[in-house]
Scaffold this motif. Sequence first.
Motif, PDB file in Angstrom:
ATOM      1  N   LYS A 196       8.421  17.723 -16.690  1.00  0.00           N
ATOM      2  CA  LYS A 196       9.485  18.319 -17.511  1.00  0.00           C
ATOM      3  C   LYS A 196       8.940  19.325 -18.511  1.00  0.00           C
ATOM      4  CE  LYS A 196      12.656  14.385 -17.200  1.00  0.00           C
ATOM      5  NZ  LYS A 196      13.316  13.264 -17.936  1.00  0.00           N
ATOM      6  N   VAL A 197       7.670  19.164 -18.888  1.00  0.00           N
ATOM      7  CA  VAL A 197       7.078  20.102 -19.855  1.00  0.00           C
ATOM      8  C   VAL A 197       6.254  21.171 -19.158  1.00  0.00           C
ATOM      9  CG1 VAL A 197       7.073  18.428 -21.726  1.00  0.00           C
ATOM     10  CG2 VAL A 197       5.081  18.566 -20.208  1.00  0.00           C
ATOM     11  N   GLY A 198       6.428  21.263 -17.834  1.00  0.00           N
ATOM     12  CA  GLY A 198       5.817  22.369 -17.099  1.00  0.00           C
ATOM     13  C   GLY A 198       4.446  22.105 -16.535  1.00  0.00           C
ATOM     14  N   LEU A 199       3.940  20.860 -16.599  1.00  0.00           N
ATOM     15  CA  LEU A 199       2.621  20.561 -16.041  1.00  0.00           C
ATOM     16  C   LEU A 199       2.740  20.281 -14.546  1.00  0.00           C
ATOM     17  CD1 LEU A 199       1.100  18.297 -18.844  1.00  0.00           C
ATOM     18  CD2 LEU A 199       0.672  20.713 -18.408  1.00  0.00           C
ATOM     19  N   ASN A 200       1.801  20.817 -13.777  1.00  0.00           N
ATOM     20  CA  ASN A 200       1.817  20.677 -12.325  1.00  0.00           C
ATOM     21  C   ASN A 200       1.521  19.230 -11.918  1.00  0.00           C
ATOM     22  OD1 ASN A 200       1.732  21.054  -9.601  1.00  0.00           O
ATOM     23  ND2 ASN A 200      -0.161  22.257  -9.579  1.00  0.00           N
ATOM     24  N   GLN A 201       2.420  18.642 -11.122  1.00  0.00           N
ATOM     25  CA  GLN A 201       2.233  17.266 -10.660  1.00  0.00           C
ATOM     26  C   GLN A 201       2.045  17.201  -9.142  1.00  0.00           C
ATOM     27  OE1 GLN A 201       2.468  14.044 -12.743  1.00  0.00           O
ATOM     28  NE2 GLN A 201       1.470  15.798 -13.715  1.00  0.00           N
ATOM     29  N   SER A 202       1.620  18.332  -8.544  1.00  0.00           N
ATOM     30  CA  SER A 202       1.458  18.364  -7.090  1.00  0.00           C
ATOM     31  C   SER A 202       0.354  17.430  -6.610  1.00  0.00           C
ATOM     32  CB  SER A 202       1.167  19.789  -6.621  1.00  0.00           C
ATOM     33  OG  SER A 202      -0.039  20.274  -7.229  1.00  0.00           O
ATOM     34  N   MET A 203      -0.643  17.148  -7.462  1.00  0.00           N
ATOM     35  CA  MET A 203      -1.730  16.240  -7.090  1.00  0.00           C
ATOM     36  C   MET A 203      -1.372  14.782  -7.346  1.00  0.00           C
ATOM     37  SD  MET A 203      -5.164  18.198  -8.373  1.00  0.00           S
ATOM     38  CE  MET A 203      -6.167  16.803  -7.881  1.00  0.00           C
ATOM     39  N   GLY A 204      -0.188  14.532  -7.893  1.00  0.00           N
ATOM     40  CA  GLY A 204       0.193  13.166  -8.227  1.00  0.00           C
ATOM     41  C   GLY A 204      -0.330  12.771  -9.594  1.00  0.00           C
ATOM     42  N   LEU A 212       0.827  -1.207   0.000  1.00  0.00           N
ATOM     43  CA  LEU A 212       0.000   0.000   0.000  1.00  0.00           C
ATOM     44  C   LEU A 212       0.861   1.257   0.000  1.00  0.00           C
ATOM     45  CD1 LEU A 212      -2.722   1.457   0.262  1.00  0.00           C
ATOM     46  CD2 LEU A 212      -2.595   1.099   2.746  1.00  0.00           C
ATOM     47  N   ALA A 213       1.927   1.264   0.802  1.00  0.00           N
ATOM     48  CA  ALA A 213       2.809   2.429   0.870  1.00  0.00           C
ATOM     49  C   ALA A 213       3.498   2.682  -0.468  1.00  0.00           C
ATOM     50  CB  ALA A 213       3.842   2.235   1.979  1.00  0.00           C
ATOM     51  N   VAL A 214       4.001   1.614  -1.091  1.00  0.00           N
ATOM     52  CA  VAL A 214       4.685   1.775  -2.378  1.00  0.00           C
ATOM     53  C   VAL A 214       3.718   2.290  -3.440  1.00  0.00           C
ATOM     54  CG1 VAL A 214       5.873   0.558  -4.249  1.00  0.00           C
ATOM     55  CG2 VAL A 214       6.423   0.025  -1.867  1.00  0.00           C
ATOM     56  N   CYS A 215       2.520   1.703  -3.505  1.00  0.00           N
ATOM     57  CA  CYS A 215       1.541   2.126  -4.505  1.00  0.00           C
ATOM     58  C   CYS A 215       1.121   3.578  -4.289  1.00  0.00           C
ATOM     59  CB  CYS A 215       0.322   1.202  -4.448  1.00  0.00           C
ATOM     60  SG  CYS A 215      -0.925   1.532  -5.716  1.00  0.00           S
ATOM     61  N   TYR A 216       0.859   3.945  -3.036  1.00  0.00           N
ATOM     62  CA  TYR A 216       0.409   5.307  -2.734  1.00  0.00           C
ATOM     63  C   TYR A 216       1.464   6.347  -3.088  1.00  0.00           C
ATOM     64  CZ  TYR A 216      -0.867   9.392   0.075  1.00  0.00           C
ATOM     65  OH  TYR A 216      -1.151  10.672   0.491  1.00  0.00           O
ATOM     66  N   PHE A 217       2.693   6.135  -2.633  1.00  0.00           N
ATOM     67  CA  PHE A 217       3.733   7.134  -2.874  1.00  0.00           C
ATOM     68  C   PHE A 217       4.176   7.156  -4.343  1.00  0.00           C
ATOM     69  CE2 PHE A 217       4.243   6.666   1.772  1.00  0.00           C
ATOM     70  CZ  PHE A 217       4.109   8.003   2.122  1.00  0.00           C
ATOM     71  N   ALA A 218       4.067   6.024  -5.040  1.00  0.00           N
ATOM     72  CA  ALA A 218       4.376   6.010  -6.473  1.00  0.00           C
ATOM     73  C   ALA A 218       3.372   6.853  -7.248  1.00  0.00           C
ATOM     74  CB  ALA A 218       4.385   4.576  -6.990  1.00  0.00           C
ATOM     75  N   GLU A 219       2.099   6.736  -6.889  1.00  0.00           N
ATOM     76  CA  GLU A 219       1.075   7.547  -7.558  1.00  0.00           C
ATOM     77  C   GLU A 219       1.176   9.006  -7.139  1.00  0.00           C
ATOM     78  OE1 GLU A 219      -0.928   6.214 -10.028  1.00  0.00           O
ATOM     79  OE2 GLU A 219       0.515   4.629  -9.634  1.00  0.00           O
ATOM     80  N   LEU A 220       1.556   9.239  -5.901  1.00  0.00           N
ATOM     81  CA  LEU A 220       1.685  10.612  -5.411  1.00  0.00           C
ATOM     82  C   LEU A 220       2.845  11.336  -6.082  1.00  0.00           C
ATOM     83  CD1 LEU A 220       0.148  12.286  -3.268  1.00  0.00           C
ATOM     84  CD2 LEU A 220       1.972  11.711  -1.655  1.00  0.00           C
ATOM     85  N   ALA A 221       3.869  10.578  -6.500  1.00  0.00           N
ATOM     86  CA  ALA A 221       5.041  11.192  -7.141  1.00  0.00           C
ATOM     87  C   ALA A 221       4.722  11.720  -8.525  1.00  0.00           C
ATOM     88  CB  ALA A 221       6.178  10.172  -7.211  1.00  0.00           C
ATOM     89  N   GLY A 222       3.688  11.194  -9.155  1.00  0.00           N
ATOM     90  CA  GLY A 222       3.286  11.697 -10.465  1.00  0.00           C
ATOM     91  C   GLY A 222       4.158  11.180 -11.592  1.00  0.00           C
ATOM     92  N   ASN A 223       4.045  11.832 -12.722  1.00  0.00           N
ATOM     93  CA  ASN A 223       4.766  11.437 -13.926  1.00  0.00           C
ATOM     94  C   ASN A 223       5.846  12.474 -14.233  1.00  0.00           C
ATOM     95  OD1 ASN A 223       5.629  10.861 -16.550  1.00  0.00           O
ATOM     96  ND2 ASN A 223       3.622  10.148 -17.195  1.00  0.00           N
ATOM     97  N   PRO A 224       7.122  12.119 -14.144  1.00  0.00           N
ATOM     98  CA  PRO A 224       8.191  13.104 -14.368  1.00  0.00           C
ATOM     99  C   PRO A 224       8.212  13.655 -15.786  1.00  0.00           C
ATOM    100  CG  PRO A 224       9.088  10.878 -14.272  1.00  0.00           C
ATOM    101  CD  PRO A 224       7.656  10.780 -13.853  1.00  0.00           C
TER     102      PRO A 224
END
Length: 578
Positions: free
Chosen positions: A329-337, A313-325
Amino acid sequence: MLQMIVILAVFVALIIPLGTYLYHIAERKHTFADPVFDRVDGVIYKVCGINPDKGMNWKKYALSLVLANAVMVFVGYLILRIQFLPIFNPNGIEGMPADLSFNTIISFMTNTNLQHYSGESGLSYLSQMLVIIFMMFTSAASGYAACVAFVRGLSGRGKDMGNFYADLIRITTRVLIPLSIIVGLLLVWQGCPQNLSQNATFQTIEGNFQDMQMGPIASLVSIKHLGTNGGGFLGANSTTPLENPTILTNMIEMLSMMILPGACVLMFGKMVRSRKKEKDLRKMKNGQIRTPIFGTEGRTIFCAMGVIFLIGLAVCYFAELAGNPALAKVGLNQSMGSMEGKEVRFGIAQSAMFTTVTTSFTTGTVNNMHDTLTPLGGMIPLLHMMLNLVFGGKGVGLMNMVMYAILAVFICGLMIGRTPEYLGKKIEGKEMKLTALCIIVHPLLILAFSAIAVGTAAGLEGITNPGFHGLSQVLYEFSSSAANNGSGFEGLADNTLFWNVTAGLAMFFGRYISIIIQLAVAASLMRKAPVNESIGTLRTDTPTFTIALIAVVYIFAALTFFPALSLGPIAEHLTLWG
């Protein structure tokens, strides 16, 4: 995180009384509901000619389970083929093709509920009720019955495994039907449809017209979660407001998936306690004798499952929270994951937890698109299905974890020179051969069928995503099938002859071979005389053994699945973050 903590706390609170109730049903002890259900069961026994007091050995128990399921498969297949008849078919659904009918009926009888069709356009109301909902009850009850017989054998009480038909009926009437009625009413209260009306057409606020699916949705959704069945009345499953209207129903559906598998562990702990251990563990408090809620052996199994679940659960949650790099890189906000493929009303936390729950408790229902999960976020449901022991569904997770406990006892005993014993019985060559075979069958089905899929033209035609993610799709399909989970990445073009047949075979063998072997192991231990605990006995009710059990599970997973995972989600993650 508070949402997840609350759900886990409610889960633990619910399984304590429910586990005790399951224990009383398994041991045929008195319960508060006996005055009602004894009469209901008595009528069924009389009509079907069943003698509930007539016990079965493990071979007859397994044969009764397989034959009863086979009859249901035949009848269900016939209904799917003739569902075009105007009987509870207001939407004019056509009959299902032969290969898809084969896959569907095997899927629902094995408690997998893998869907290579869309429910709203592929099934009539008659099929939804007489095939899908009916088999959601009977397949779940069959699995729980096998688990009860398995634990009876381990506990060493009596000379037989019980009566399959009596167990099937008691679990259905006393557990599944009452709980599904309660959950179904809660879903209707929150806005889930329950009717036999034709699809309705509404005008949207934009002025367009949209068809709204009607039907017995709430009754299917309730048992699909309680029976750890999965699937969905609708193709989009529990992502839709019709199947999952509110945040409250999302929590109810998660708890419905969790409570019976969790309660099975408590039932196991209560059933296998020996008199000697009870005597050692009893504690005096206010003049009363107290024993551990889970039993010491049940506590070991529950803690091992819980630790593996929380890590996932921890790995899945934090992986989704990290978003898509790549988007960052193209300036889109990834604060929501990473919100791709997720319902905004559920967000990262509820989506990650639902994903981990549905694949840990082998339900298969989804409230987000697993195909759009980040590589590591998608690896967790894939890994948990490969393990098939993190609570699992309908008692299967418990049975599989006990197999690993026997393996851990044998390995640890060899390493430190202790006698390999489990639950007061010696573990010898016969038990170890059967245990090794049971553990090997599951990865063999996943990896062998995946190799066939990526090595044949028919298999490659279904892969819609090239590269690492395409392999993940294939691994996920067969992991879901062999684990009787039923969820999918859904990026796979799987409604073809190749995928219908291969997935159907993986579901069939993944279900029945394991159950038969596990019943044989339990019967072998049941026939053995108990041995007294000595200084050379390896204790299996300690924190040290819990850690060893977790280590054995992860080591086996690494040795078996790491090469495949390295070419799939791990390689995709390294490429994405490289």
